[in-house]
Design a protein around this motif. Sequence first.
Motif, PDB file in Angstrom:
ATOM      1  N   THR A  39      51.117  73.809  26.798  1.00 16.03           N
ATOM      2  CA  THR A  39      51.180  74.706  27.959  1.00 16.03           C
ATOM      3  C   THR A  39      49.996  74.457  28.900  1.00 16.03           C
ATOM      4  OG1 THR A  39      49.863  76.377  26.840  1.00 16.03           O
ATOM      5  CG2 THR A  39      52.255  76.556  26.602  1.00 16.03           C
ATOM      6  N   PHE A  40      50.088  74.963  30.127  1.00 10.64           N
ATOM      7  CA  PHE A  40      48.949  74.914  31.059  1.00 10.64           C
ATOM      8  C   PHE A  40      47.744  75.626  30.433  1.00 10.64           C
ATOM      9  CE2 PHE A  40      52.256  74.419  34.461  1.00 10.64           C
ATOM     10  CZ  PHE A  40      51.790  73.206  34.946  1.00 10.64           C
ATOM     11  N   GLU A  41      48.037  76.727  29.757  1.00 10.93           N
ATOM     12  CA  GLU A  41      46.992  77.511  29.101  1.00 10.93           C
ATOM     13  C   GLU A  41      46.228  76.636  28.095  1.00 10.93           C
ATOM     14  OE1 GLU A  41      46.558  80.858  29.656  1.00 10.93           O
ATOM     15  OE2 GLU A  41      44.887  80.998  28.234  1.00 10.93           O
ATOM     16  N   ALA A  42      46.964  75.962  27.229  1.00 13.50           N
ATOM     17  CA  ALA A  42      46.331  75.102  26.213  1.00 13.50           C
ATOM     18  C   ALA A  42      45.551  73.969  26.888  1.00 13.50           C
ATOM     19  CB  ALA A  42      47.392  74.539  25.268  1.00 13.50           C
ATOM     20  N   LEU A  43      46.158  73.374  27.896  1.00 11.84           N
ATOM     21  CA  LEU A  43      45.494  72.270  28.595  1.00 11.84           C
ATOM     22  C   LEU A  43      44.205  72.744  29.262  1.00 11.84           C
ATOM     23  CD1 LEU A  43      45.208  69.464  29.804  1.00 11.84           C
ATOM     24  CD2 LEU A  43      46.996  70.038  31.466  1.00 11.84           C
ATOM     25  N   SER A  44      44.263  73.931  29.864  1.00 13.97           N
ATOM     26  CA  SER A  44      43.094  74.432  30.579  1.00 13.97           C
ATOM     27  C   SER A  44      41.913  74.650  29.631  1.00 13.97           C
ATOM     28  CB  SER A  44      43.426  75.739  31.285  1.00 13.97           C
ATOM     29  OG  SER A  44      43.575  76.790  30.352  1.00 13.97           O
ATOM     30  N   LYS A  45      42.203  74.897  28.357  1.00 16.34           N
ATOM     31  CA  LYS A  45      41.136  75.175  27.383  1.00 16.34           C
ATOM     32  C   LYS A  45      40.681  73.931  26.634  1.00 16.34           C
ATOM     33  CE  LYS A  45      42.469  79.975  26.451  1.00 16.34           C
ATOM     34  NZ  LYS A  45      43.381  80.769  25.618  1.00 16.34           N
ATOM     35  N   ALA A  46      41.383  72.833  26.836  1.00 19.32           N
ATOM     36  CA  ALA A  46      41.042  71.607  26.093  1.00 19.32           C
ATOM     37  C   ALA A  46      39.742  71.007  26.618  1.00 19.32           C
ATOM     38  CB  ALA A  46      42.180  70.600  26.210  1.00 19.32           C
ATOM     39  N   THR A  47      39.048  70.258  25.765  1.00 18.74           N
ATOM     40  CA  THR A  47      37.829  69.569  26.204  1.00 18.74           C
ATOM     41  C   THR A  47      38.223  68.320  26.990  1.00 18.74           C
ATOM     42  OG1 THR A  47      37.734  68.175  24.243  1.00 18.74           O
ATOM     43  CG2 THR A  47      36.600  70.307  24.128  1.00 18.74           C
ATOM     44  N   PRO A  48      37.325  67.849  27.873  1.00 18.95           N
ATOM     45  CA  PRO A  48      37.606  66.614  28.602  1.00 18.95           C
ATOM     46  C   PRO A  48      37.863  65.435  27.656  1.00 18.95           C
ATOM     47  CG  PRO A  48      35.683  67.718  29.524  1.00 18.95           C
ATOM     48  CD  PRO A  48      36.056  68.481  28.295  1.00 18.95           C
ATOM     49  N   GLU A  49      37.161  65.436  26.517  1.00 18.70           N
ATOM     50  CA  GLU A  49      37.341  64.340  25.546  1.00 18.70           C
ATOM     51  C   GLU A  49      38.752  64.349  24.975  1.00 18.70           C
ATOM     52  OE1 GLU A  49      34.739  66.515  25.502  1.00 18.70           O
ATOM     53  OE2 GLU A  49      33.331  65.089  26.424  1.00 18.70           O
ATOM     54  N   LYS A  50      39.229  65.544  24.669  1.00 21.98           N
ATOM     55  CA  LYS A  50      40.581  65.682  24.119  1.00 21.98           C
ATOM     56  C   LYS A  50      41.615  65.169  25.130  1.00 21.98           C
ATOM     57  CE  LYS A  50      43.923  67.820  21.637  1.00 21.98           C
ATOM     58  NZ  LYS A  50      44.218  67.500  20.239  1.00 21.98           N
ATOM     59  N   VAL A  51      41.425  65.561  26.388  1.00 16.45           N
ATOM     60  CA  VAL A  51      42.360  65.180  27.450  1.00 16.45           C
ATOM     61  C   VAL A  51      42.346  63.668  27.663  1.00 16.45           C
ATOM     62  CG1 VAL A  51      42.766  65.372  29.936  1.00 16.45           C
ATOM     63  CG2 VAL A  51      42.261  67.416  28.602  1.00 16.45           C
ATOM     64  N   LEU A  52      41.151  63.114  27.714  1.00 18.27           N
ATOM     65  CA  LEU A  52      41.019  61.677  27.933  1.00 18.27           C
ATOM     66  C   LEU A  52      41.569  60.888  26.745  1.00 18.27           C
ATOM     67  CD1 LEU A  52      39.964  60.680  30.553  1.00 18.27           C
ATOM     68  CD2 LEU A  52      37.687  60.438  29.573  1.00 18.27           C
ATOM     69  N   LYS A  53      41.366  61.438  25.545  1.00 19.81           N
ATOM     70  CA  LYS A  53      41.857  60.755  24.336  1.00 19.81           C
ATOM     71  C   LYS A  53      43.381  60.668  24.361  1.00 19.81           C
ATOM     72  CE  LYS A  53      41.131  58.687  20.484  1.00 19.81           C
ATOM     73  NZ  LYS A  53      40.372  57.414  20.468  1.00 19.81           N
ATOM     74  N   LEU A  54      44.029  61.738  24.846  1.00 21.62           N
ATOM     75  CA  LEU A  54      45.488  61.731  24.911  1.00 21.62           C
ATOM     76  C   LEU A  54      45.999  60.772  25.992  1.00 21.62           C
ATOM     77  CD1 LEU A  54      46.222  65.519  24.384  1.00 21.62           C
ATOM     78  CD2 LEU A  54      47.088  63.659  22.967  1.00 21.62           C
ATOM     79  N   TRP A  55      45.133  60.488  26.959  1.00 19.84           N
ATOM     80  CA  TRP A  55      45.521  59.591  28.056  1.00 19.84           C
ATOM     81  C   TRP A  55      45.133  58.135  27.735  1.00 19.84           C
ATOM     82  CZ3 TRP A  55      48.128  62.023  32.035  1.00 19.84           C
ATOM     83  CH2 TRP A  55      48.502  61.222  33.107  1.00 19.84           C
ATOM     84  N   GLU A  56      44.344  57.967  26.686  1.00 17.09           N
ATOM     85  CA  GLU A  56      43.792  56.653  26.342  1.00 17.09           C
ATOM     86  C   GLU A  56      44.864  55.570  26.319  1.00 17.09           C
ATOM     87  OE1 GLU A  56      40.648  55.498  23.012  1.00 17.09           O
ATOM     88  OE2 GLU A  56      42.641  55.674  22.157  1.00 17.09           O
ATOM     89  N   GLY A  57      44.693  54.538  27.154  1.00 15.82           N
ATOM     90  CA  GLY A  57      45.632  53.434  27.195  1.00 15.82           C
ATOM     91  C   GLY A  57      46.605  53.504  28.366  1.00 15.82           C
TER      92      GLY A  57
END
Length: 342
Positions: free
Chosen positions: A70-88
């Motif tokens: 959700t947007f809610e979950a994403l808004s609370k995620a750390t930048p590292e978590k977000v970048l890790k999911l985008w890795e590649g």
Amino acid sequence: MAKTASEELIFHKKAFQEALLRWYHTHARVLPWRIEPTLYKTVLSEFMLQQTQIKTALPYFHRWVDELPTFEALSKATPEKVLKLWEGLGYYTRARNIHKLAKALVAMPQIPKTPEAWLELPGVGPYTTAAITSISFKEPLACVDGNVVRILSRLTANSREFTDSATASKYFAPLGQALVNTDNPGDHNQAMMELGATVCHRRSPECLLCPVKNFCKGTKENPENFPKLTQKKIEKKEIYRIWCIKDGNILLHKATAKAKRLSGIHELPTQDQVGISESDLKASDLIVKKVRTITRFQMVESIYRLSRVKKKLKPDLVWVPLNKLSTVILSGPHKRWIEELA
DNA sequence: AACACGGGGTC
DNA sequence: GACCCAGTGTT
């Protein structure tokens, strides 16, 4: 007075829209963001599909929705978590932008529904505004992406030359807008893009299968002539990189938070980041030469093995245990190279 | 309008 | 190697 190709097409708008939508409703691919669509899935898919093909984005989309539903979950995620999911996936600004967007939405009293409001949000330009608001809020706004430019230029056999895709999109926006089906703009937009992706290919378009071939001037000549985009010249770059492993740790460079590109991303360090002379480097082992192209650059990256480096290293150089590589964020190519060479 | 973005795919 | 891909942001 003879009608122009655009005027002729707009004159038959209704029939064009109906043929397109009928085709879409029987031929649309089943995609995760089309199954029980939500605003979140629509936004996420549009961000992932900026400059990225569906096949490439698909596994990332599934992982992301599992981890951050959700947007809610994403808004609370750390930048590292977000970048890790985008890795590649590349173009990491997109990941930082959707993270900012989630935080902005969660802070708002209600979800904005107008194109003007969406255009203000980070990472949302004219295309993404049209996609999100038409699909999620039935806003009658045309999406004009690469697919749509190709279709419109062929429908009207328009051989005008464009220097880049942004210029072409701007040029075809009025025609695209004139053709929008205001009863179902979301499906109309998706149908145009689906047609471009599955039938009206850049090369060897399958005109025999096209639901709107009767409206198309381009199919009567060579559709591959449209659109006409002037090519940019490729610039070559040579990069020297270091492969250094000590006590089970590999030396990596982490781009600082302020870095213009690759901020937060790890890569094999370059010769100048490590502070070694070119002659010293060339005296050591050349392990492999890798070639890749990104936008208008062709990079040739030579990776040299170094048995030791200076004790005192700049702070953006880090030693990472080879068995803990999953804890850092690597660019896609470097991740593969390290797996291949380690 | 041109360029940066530093990824991937296809022919 | 050329060109494209469900583009955006900056200059």
